[in-house]
Design a protein around this motif. Structure first.
Motif, PDB file in Angstrom:
ATOM      1  N   THR A   1     -62.101 -36.931  21.955  1.00  0.00           N
ATOM      2  CA  THR A   1     -60.847 -37.506  21.464  1.00  0.00           C
ATOM      3  C   THR A   1     -60.803 -39.011  21.687  1.00  0.00           C
ATOM      4  N   VAL A   2     -61.144 -39.447  22.889  1.00  0.00           N
ATOM      5  CA  VAL A   2     -61.122 -40.877  23.219  1.00  0.00           C
ATOM      6  C   VAL A   2     -62.108 -41.644  22.331  1.00  0.00           C
ATOM      7  N   THR A   3     -63.321 -41.104  22.183  1.00  0.00           N
ATOM      8  CA  THR A   3     -64.342 -41.763  21.369  1.00  0.00           C
ATOM      9  C   THR A   3     -63.887 -41.905  19.916  1.00  0.00           C
ATOM     10  N   GLN A   4     -63.352 -40.828  19.357  1.00  0.00           N
ATOM     11  CA  GLN A   4     -62.921 -40.853  17.961  1.00  0.00           C
ATOM     12  C   GLN A   4     -61.711 -41.761  17.755  1.00  0.00           C
ATOM     13  N   ALA A   5     -60.769 -41.703  18.675  1.00  0.00           N
ATOM     14  CA  ALA A   5     -59.565 -42.522  18.551  1.00  0.00           C
ATOM     15  C   ALA A   5     -59.904 -44.009  18.567  1.00  0.00           C
TER      16      ALA A   5
ATOM     17  N   HIS B   1     -61.697 -45.323  15.368  1.00  0.00           N
ATOM     18  CA  HIS B   1     -60.859 -45.551  14.194  1.00  0.00           C
ATOM     19  C   HIS B   1     -59.734 -46.557  14.445  1.00  0.00           C
ATOM     20  N   ASN B   2     -59.347 -46.693  15.705  1.00  0.00           N
ATOM     21  CA  ASN B   2     -58.301 -47.669  16.037  1.00  0.00           C
ATOM     22  C   ASN B   2     -58.525 -48.159  17.471  1.00  0.00           C
ATOM     23  N   PRO B   3     -59.227 -49.296  17.621  1.00  0.00           N
ATOM     24  CA  PRO B   3     -59.536 -49.834  18.957  1.00  0.00           C
ATOM     25  C   PRO B   3     -58.300 -50.134  19.798  1.00  0.00           C
ATOM     26  N   LYS B   4     -57.137 -50.182  19.168  1.00  0.00           N
ATOM     27  CA  LYS B   4     -55.912 -50.490  19.905  1.00  0.00           C
ATOM     28  C   LYS B   4     -55.196 -49.227  20.413  1.00  0.00           C
ATOM     29  N   THR B   5     -55.804 -48.084  20.203  1.00  0.00           N
ATOM     30  CA  THR B   5     -55.194 -46.833  20.648  1.00  0.00           C
ATOM     31  C   THR B   5     -54.947 -46.850  22.150  1.00  0.00           C
TER      32      THR B   5
ATOM     33  N   VAL C   1     -51.131 -40.707  13.486  1.00  0.00           N
ATOM     34  CA  VAL C   1     -51.043 -41.140  14.880  1.00  0.00           C
ATOM     35  C   VAL C   1     -51.971 -42.340  15.134  1.00  0.00           C
ATOM     36  N   LEU C   2     -53.171 -42.271  14.563  1.00  0.00           N
ATOM     37  CA  LEU C   2     -54.162 -43.323  14.783  1.00  0.00           C
ATOM     38  C   LEU C   2     -53.975 -44.520  13.842  1.00  0.00           C
TER      39      LEU C   2
END
Length: 323
Positions: A162-166, A169-173, A7-8
């Protein structure tokens, strides 16, 4: 198989991640939030989580002690503790590419379980005072239902995680703005809040969990508590009495003693037997002794390899044609 990393859009293994890299394209992953791990860990997340859980359960237990005058307030609080399927944790049957709808533990069921006469008595006298106590004493309340309850109480904290981790790993999430309820330690109640919800590849809500607070099974459980402490007390008292007339007396088998105690008490369920024996040995404070023993023996959560194996096993069996 699709995982959180899919997903990420990141190519990393479990050992490189702080969250459990669960499967996102099928039924629940057989993992559970563990209140003992949360209480034992001293990291910032666990301390914050433990503070929320302590306040929630202290509030619930206080209302139960107050009796009928606070039942409506109690129901109001429990009404918001329903299962949140965005975590993808639990015991639902695995069917590839089919999402779990979950079973959870509804507010009415939870209310009935907590306010049963024998359970209320244990709450009033302080025997039940922690989340893990509920799993030991409350009938029909297992690790699956406890994990669902913890997830609802910790939702805001887990949403932030969740927001912090996402984004790490992917700033475009991208996220979807939603409104929900969070547990508030100031008002000791649920309050509305807005949060950013991560969506999986099928646009279904997905919430991440720290890998160090999940387990595949609770290491503390009713049978273990019964045999390691309660039946052991019976065994020791029996031996002490026997030695008064027979110095050569030896300890009898614990399983035999348990069988005899069950028959003597009318063949109750394991949890009913635990309740009766805990009250009988109340002066020894057996539940505290058991928890202290568990903390000493518990060597922490799952390793990265164990976690990966648990998550991937259902998919591997599907591929082999074994499921």
């Amino acid at each position: 198989m699709e995982k959180v990393t899919t997903v990420l859009q990141v190519n990393k293994k479990q050992g490189q991640l702080q969250f459990a890299n669960i499967g996102t394209s099928g039924a629940d992953n057989k993992l559970f939030l563990d209140p003992l791990l949360i209480a034992m860990n001293k990291d910032k997340f666990s301390k914050a989580a433990n503070k929320l859980l302590t306040d929630y359960f202290q509030t619930v237990f206080k209302l139960i002690k107050e009796g009928e005058t606070s039942e409506q307030m109690l129901l109001s609080i429990l009404r918001n503790s329903k299962e949140n399927n965005s975590f993808r944790l639990g015991k639902s049957e695995f069917v590839k590419d089919v999402y779990s709808s979950g079973r959870g533990c509804g507010p009415d069921m939870l209310f009935k379980l907590l306010t049963r006469v024998e359970h209320r008595r244990l709450i009033v006298d302080g025997t039940i005072k922690d989340p893990m106590d509920i799993v030991l004493f409350i009938k029909n309340f297992n690790e699956d239902r406890m994990s669902d309850l913890l997830a609802s109480i910790l939702f805001e904290l887990l949403s932030e995680f969740t927001v912090t981790q996402a984004l790490m790993h992917n700033p475009k999430t991208k996220f979807k703005i939603q409104e929900g309820l969070r547990w508030d330690v100031t008002t000791h109640n649920w309050v509305k809040f807005q949060y950013r919800q991560l969506l999986d590849l099928n646009k279904v809500p997905l919430t991440l969990v720290p890998k160090h607070i999940v387990t595949d099974r609770y290491r503390y459980h009713a049978d273990n508590y019964l045999m390691a402490h309660l039946i052991q007390y019976e065994q020791e008292e029996e031996l002490k009495a026997e030695k008064e007339t027979n110095p050569d007396a030896v300890k009898r088998n614990k399983k035999l003693i348990r069988s005899e105690k069950k028959e003597e008490m009318g063949n109750p369920s394991t949890k009913d037997l635990i309740i009766q024996l805990t009250l009988a040995h109340h002066s020894k404070n057996p539940i505290n002794a058991y928890k202290e023993d568990m903390v000493k023996k518990y060597n922490g959560g799952l390793s990265d390899s164990q976690l990966t194996s648990i998550i991937e096993k259902p998919y591997a069996e599907i591929e082999k044609g074994l499921a």
